[in-house]
Motif scaffolding. Sequence first.
Motif, PDB file in Angstrom:
ATOM      1  N   UNK A 296       0.791  -1.133  -0.012  1.00 60.03           N
ATOM      2  CA  UNK A 296      -0.094   0.045   0.061  1.00 60.03           C
ATOM      3  C   UNK A 296       1.030   1.072  -0.053  1.00 60.03           C
ATOM      4  N   UNK A 297       1.968   1.136   0.796  1.00 59.07           N
ATOM      5  CA  UNK A 297       2.951   2.455   0.804  1.00 59.07           C
ATOM      6  C   UNK A 297       3.564   2.651  -0.527  1.00 59.07           C
ATOM      7  N   UNK A 298       4.081   1.355  -1.211  1.00 56.62           N
ATOM      8  CA  UNK A 298       4.528   1.706  -2.531  1.00 56.62           C
ATOM      9  C   UNK A 298       3.784   2.142  -3.523  1.00 56.62           C
ATOM     10  N   UNK A 299       2.431   1.878  -3.262  1.00 57.88           N
ATOM     11  CA  UNK A 299       1.291   2.090  -4.222  1.00 57.88           C
ATOM     12  C   UNK A 299       1.301   3.727  -4.307  1.00 57.88           C
ATOM     13  N   UNK A 300       1.094   4.298  -2.925  1.00 58.50           N
ATOM     14  CA  UNK A 300       1.021   5.500  -3.078  1.00 58.50           C
ATOM     15  C   UNK A 300       2.308   6.276  -3.417  1.00 58.50           C
ATOM     16  N   UNK A 301       3.420   5.564  -3.181  1.00 59.48           N
ATOM     17  CA  UNK A 301       4.638   6.198  -3.683  1.00 59.48           C
ATOM     18  C   UNK A 301       4.595   6.345  -5.264  1.00 59.48           C
ATOM     19  N   UNK A 302       4.405   5.368  -5.751  1.00 62.24           N
ATOM     20  CA  UNK A 302       3.976   5.201  -7.347  1.00 62.24           C
ATOM     21  C   UNK A 302       3.307   6.248  -7.801  1.00 62.24           C
ATOM     22  N   UNK A 303       1.918   6.373  -7.355  1.00 59.54           N
ATOM     23  CA  UNK A 303       0.976   7.466  -7.634  1.00 59.54           C
ATOM     24  C   UNK A 303       1.630   8.658  -7.570  1.00 59.54           C
ATOM     25  N   UNK A 304       2.295   9.161  -6.476  1.00 61.65           N
ATOM     26  CA  UNK A 304       2.559  10.650  -6.258  1.00 61.65           C
ATOM     27  C   UNK A 304       3.712  10.838  -7.245  1.00 61.65           C
ATOM     28  N   UNK A 305       4.829   9.921  -7.376  1.00 66.26           N
ATOM     29  CA  UNK A 305       6.064  10.161  -8.056  1.00 66.26           C
ATOM     30  C   UNK A 305       5.773  10.194  -9.977  1.00 66.26           C
ATOM     31  N   UNK A 306       5.066   8.859  -9.965  1.00 70.08           N
ATOM     32  CA  UNK A 306       4.914   8.673 -11.436  1.00 70.08           C
ATOM     33  C   UNK A 306       3.601   9.426 -12.010  1.00 70.08           C
ATOM     34  N   UNK A 307       2.427   8.905 -11.361  1.00 72.09           N
ATOM     35  CA  UNK A 307       1.068   9.594 -12.032  1.00 72.09           C
ATOM     36  C   UNK A 307       0.858  11.117 -11.772  1.00 72.09           C
ATOM     37  N   UNK A 308       1.105  11.542 -10.404  1.00 72.19           N
ATOM     38  CA  UNK A 308       0.699  13.119  -9.924  1.00 72.19           C
ATOM     39  C   UNK A 308       2.090  13.699 -10.807  1.00 72.19           C
ATOM     40  N   UNK A 309       3.193  13.549 -10.170  1.00 70.71           N
ATOM     41  CA  UNK A 309       4.108  14.471 -10.682  1.00 70.71           C
ATOM     42  C   UNK A 309       4.354  14.865 -12.058  1.00 70.71           C
ATOM     43  N   UNK A 310       4.124  13.611 -12.865  1.00 65.97           N
ATOM     44  CA  UNK A 310       4.223  13.750 -14.388  1.00 65.97           C
ATOM     45  C   UNK A 310       2.894  14.170 -15.171  1.00 65.97           C
ATOM     46  N   UNK A 311       1.883  14.601 -14.450  1.00 61.46           N
ATOM     47  CA  UNK A 311       0.830  14.817 -15.090  1.00 61.46           C
ATOM     48  C   UNK A 311       0.297  16.151 -14.513  1.00 61.46           C
ATOM     49  N   UNK A 312       0.996  16.696 -13.653  1.00 61.29           N
ATOM     50  CA  UNK A 312       0.417  18.052 -13.008  1.00 61.29           C
ATOM     51  C   UNK A 312       0.759  19.016 -14.103  1.00 61.29           C
ATOM     52  N   UNK A 313       1.641  18.956 -14.734  1.00 54.25           N
ATOM     53  CA  UNK A 313       2.026  20.040 -15.935  1.00 54.25           C
ATOM     54  C   UNK A 313       0.754  19.965 -16.899  1.00 54.25           C
ATOM     55  N   UNK A 314      -0.011  18.862 -16.994  1.00 49.63           N
ATOM     56  CA  UNK A 314      -0.409  18.570 -18.378  1.00 49.63           C
ATOM     57  C   UNK A 314      -2.122  18.636 -17.878  1.00 49.63           C
ATOM     58  N   UNK A 315      -2.678  18.472 -17.103  1.00 51.29           N
ATOM     59  CA  UNK A 315      -3.829  18.021 -16.733  1.00 51.29           C
ATOM     60  C   UNK A 315      -4.357  18.568 -15.287  1.00 51.29           C
TER      61      UNK A 315
END
Length: 282
Positions: free
Chosen positions: A111-130
């Motif tokens: 669960x902790x690693x899932x949160x890490x992945x969502x924040x670093x990959x999904x959130x950080x890489x999408x905040x500039x686009x959407x």
Amino acid sequence: MIKTYFMLTKPGIIFGNAITALGGFILASKAQIDPWLFLATLMGLSLLIASACVFNNYIDRNIDKMMERTKNRALARGIISLQKAIIFAIFLGLFGILLLMLYTNLLTTIIALTGFFIYVILYSLSKHRSSYATAIGSISGGIPPVVGYCAVVDRFDMGAFLLFMIVALWQMPHFFAIAMYRLDDYVAASIPVLPVKRGIYITKVHMLLYIMAFLIPVCMLMLWGYTGYAYLIVMGLIGISWLLLCIKGFKNTNDKLFGRQMFRFSIVVIMMLCIMISISIA
């Protein structure tokens, strides 16, 4: 230099997430806290969050230069080399994972690693686009209380689900409030947060709807027998107060002031949530 590396981990974010993890841990343990498990969970999660924040600083280093509140960050100014930042992030992450694996359980670690992945990959890489990046970020923000909860009971049940929903829904008006009073920064960096894309009025409507949604799992936590009546009364009053403040904001012409007021009150809401969970367990 130690302070510079420390600030790279965004200690404010670590502290905020540690508070919600504490709430989840106490709820699951029914206040019968195992101090060693608690320490390992909090340290492991905090190190993993620190790692995620360093990676986020690395990804955001160019847009940070454009924003007044972030232009002095170490990577934006080039005080710390990119290579050293990445090595630091990897070290923090591996140490955090190791602590969680050794002293908690596999479910908690995943669960902790899932949160890490969502924040670093999904959130950080999408905040500039959407503008939907805010919703993605709220998912990762809802993970820490679940980590604290599952570290104790080693299962994902209704209590874990309600904690996740409460904090994830709380994150949305909290983030929108930041975007409102920091609007100039987001415009300067061309970050498509909701107030930039859809305007202030639509943002206020979204805040109102999310606060109303937030109140549902808050109440359900007591209705499912996880907390006592004192929790329901206090959180009900605080939640309604937050809702009324939001409604009042539709008449407020100073949107930056309103955003700051909403941000500050959101901090009160999450702190009181964790306090009342701690002292009003069923």
